[in-house]
Design a protein around this motif. Sequence first.
Motif, PDB file in Angstrom:
ATOM      1  N   CYS A  37       4.594 -24.232  -4.551  1.00 38.30           N
ATOM      2  CA  CYS A  37       4.602 -23.118  -4.401  1.00 38.30           C
ATOM      3  C   CYS A  37       4.951 -22.670  -2.804  1.00 38.30           C
ATOM      4  O   CYS A  37       5.168 -21.091  -2.315  1.00 38.30           O
ATOM      5  CB  CYS A  37       3.419 -22.564  -4.302  1.00 38.30           C
ATOM      6  N   TRP A  88       2.780 -24.806 -12.390  1.00 42.60           N
ATOM      7  CA  TRP A  88       3.271 -24.745 -13.913  1.00 42.60           C
ATOM      8  C   TRP A  88       4.162 -25.422 -14.629  1.00 42.60           C
ATOM      9  O   TRP A  88       4.326 -26.157 -15.274  1.00 42.60           O
ATOM     10  CB  TRP A  88       2.166 -23.420 -14.953  1.00 42.60           C
ATOM     11  N   ARG A 122       4.813 -15.645  -6.972  1.00 38.95           N
ATOM     12  CA  ARG A 122       5.485 -14.323  -7.018  1.00 38.95           C
ATOM     13  C   ARG A 122       6.168 -13.571  -6.297  1.00 38.95           C
ATOM     14  O   ARG A 122       5.578 -13.606  -5.028  1.00 38.95           O
ATOM     15  CB  ARG A 122       3.737 -13.595  -6.869  1.00 38.95           C
ATOM     16  N   SER A 135      -2.389 -15.510  -9.506  1.00 43.14           N
ATOM     17  CA  SER A 135      -0.988 -15.433 -10.381  1.00 43.14           C
ATOM     18  C   SER A 135      -0.590 -16.912 -10.026  1.00 43.14           C
ATOM     19  O   SER A 135       0.284 -16.899 -11.201  1.00 43.14           O
ATOM     20  CB  SER A 135      -0.243 -13.853 -10.224  1.00 43.14           C
ATOM     21  N   LEU A 136      -0.828 -17.786  -9.379  1.00 42.15           N
ATOM     22  CA  LEU A 136      -0.284 -18.244  -9.358  1.00 42.15           C
ATOM     23  C   LEU A 136      -1.274 -19.910  -9.783  1.00 42.15           C
ATOM     24  O   LEU A 136      -0.329 -21.418 -10.275  1.00 42.15           O
ATOM     25  CB  LEU A 136      -0.248 -18.735  -7.650  1.00 42.15           C
ATOM     26  N   PHE A 137      -2.547 -19.982  -9.954  1.00 44.90           N
ATOM     27  CA  PHE A 137      -3.260 -20.908 -10.169  1.00 44.90           C
ATOM     28  C   PHE A 137      -4.113 -19.771 -10.884  1.00 44.90           C
ATOM     29  O   PHE A 137      -5.485 -19.067 -10.847  1.00 44.90           O
ATOM     30  CB  PHE A 137      -4.031 -21.907  -9.051  1.00 44.90           C
ATOM     31  N   LYS A 138      -4.236 -21.115 -12.073  1.00 45.41           N
ATOM     32  CA  LYS A 138      -5.669 -20.409 -13.408  1.00 45.41           C
ATOM     33  C   LYS A 138      -6.794 -20.623 -12.429  1.00 45.41           C
ATOM     34  O   LYS A 138      -8.006 -19.700 -13.053  1.00 45.41           O
ATOM     35  CB  LYS A 138      -6.221 -21.030 -14.383  1.00 45.41           C
ATOM     36  N   ALA A 145       4.057 -19.062 -11.955  1.00 41.52           N
ATOM     37  CA  ALA A 145       2.960 -19.771 -11.519  1.00 41.52           C
ATOM     38  C   ALA A 145       3.621 -21.178 -11.043  1.00 41.52           C
ATOM     39  O   ALA A 145       4.184 -22.083 -12.349  1.00 41.52           O
ATOM     40  CB  ALA A 145       1.735 -20.462 -12.525  1.00 41.52           C
TER      41      ALA A 145
END
Length: 471
Positions: free
Chosen positions: A290, A147, A29, A241-244, A144
Amino acid sequence: MIGRLKEVKELEKRYNSAQSEFVAVYGRRRIGKTYLVRETFGDRFTFAHTGVARGTQRRQLTAFRRSLKKAGMKEVGEIKDWFEAFDCLEDYVETLPAGKKVLFLDELPWMDTGRGDFIGALEHFWNGWASARKDVLLIVCGSATSWMINKVIKDKGGLHNRVTCNVFLRPFTLAECRLFAREKRLSLTNADLAELYMAIGGVPFYWTYLESGMSAAQNFDMLFFGDTAKMRNEFGQLYASLFKRPETYLKIVTALATKKVGMTREEIVDAAHVSKNGKLTLVLEELEQCGFVRRYTDFVHRKNDAVYQLVDAFTLFYFRFMHGESNADPHYWSTHARAPVVASWRGIAFERLCLAHVDQIKAALGISGVSARVFAWSHRPQYKGDKGCQIDLIIDREDNVINACEMKFTGGRYDIGEREALDLETKLDVLRRVSKTQKAVHLTMVTAHGLTENPNGQCVQSTVTLDDLFM
């Protein structure tokens, strides 16, 4: 555009390709993915669409329909699923004259709501239509990172090996941040810029917050402290924002923040109170992908005993000064800049800064072309009289030399005292004995402003200064 010359060149190469190209742009992000793509292609987009944050499938499809109309498709009926959505995109592109068709899908992970088989539809769109043409440049982008890697780049299904180009956006270096600061007319010294980098890293968007006319301390206050601080809520938003489901990720980084040299997998299980299973492996891999965590092995540890170290500058700053605090004092940094707690943080954060600029350290040492492993190393006493020690940066070179780097961040030249010189010699002796290395061990001092000249510095084979890290 500051930096990103290599990435722009790669995107232009794919634009001028004689075949259809599938490009994945990814990174954390605020790193500048969308900015890179939009600045590179300007008005050359055929179709551009951005996923809806936390949107249902219906909202995603409605937004896709609006993007088609905005691009110029005159009649677009209600879209029921992603297969229909991509069918509509195909129909629109086929009405256009000859020439390259640039299709940009931004925030791709948001479109995958878990229903409607988005990946299957994207696969069918590329394999069944776009790849058979010669004029499509499909660019997908997402914050993400895990993802993007697992669902697109390393997909085991229909998208396996379909991506023709990966563009991973890394944080800016100190040199790039200095260029950015000059562009914004920030009157800051290299030491000021380094201190800011130690708190926000090389994330370009964070640097846009900085204001000219302010000192470094005032910018710290504006960024982090008080009710209106611009980055007050960034930590939660970053991981969400990166991980659900960020809970496990947060447990692990919280645990790693307590031990600067890092932890083994077993230590993480105990400290973070997480299960030792395949999910843990995936979480650690994704944190590494990340850029929040680095994984390394040293002389002693086997590959299966790798150490995981938290290296993200903002995350570390958050846990040191913001986590669990009200941050009510909007002038905290200005009033505590000389306090011991800040001086202690600077010393530790400078080590992280050096880890992010190993290439610059190698260049300053004249060994850029030499292959090397890089890791931290520590030794706990094993018996009475055994000496323990810790070295935060070791460059284990293929040319039969080891650089044991000591990092010191001070306001002036660093003075090695007689006792410290003895401690440094002891560290090197312990390193030689425990590692059983046959290589020459060189002590390298990385400091802000160099060393004062005195006899105690004779144990130092090489020095690197903060200015060298800006190269």
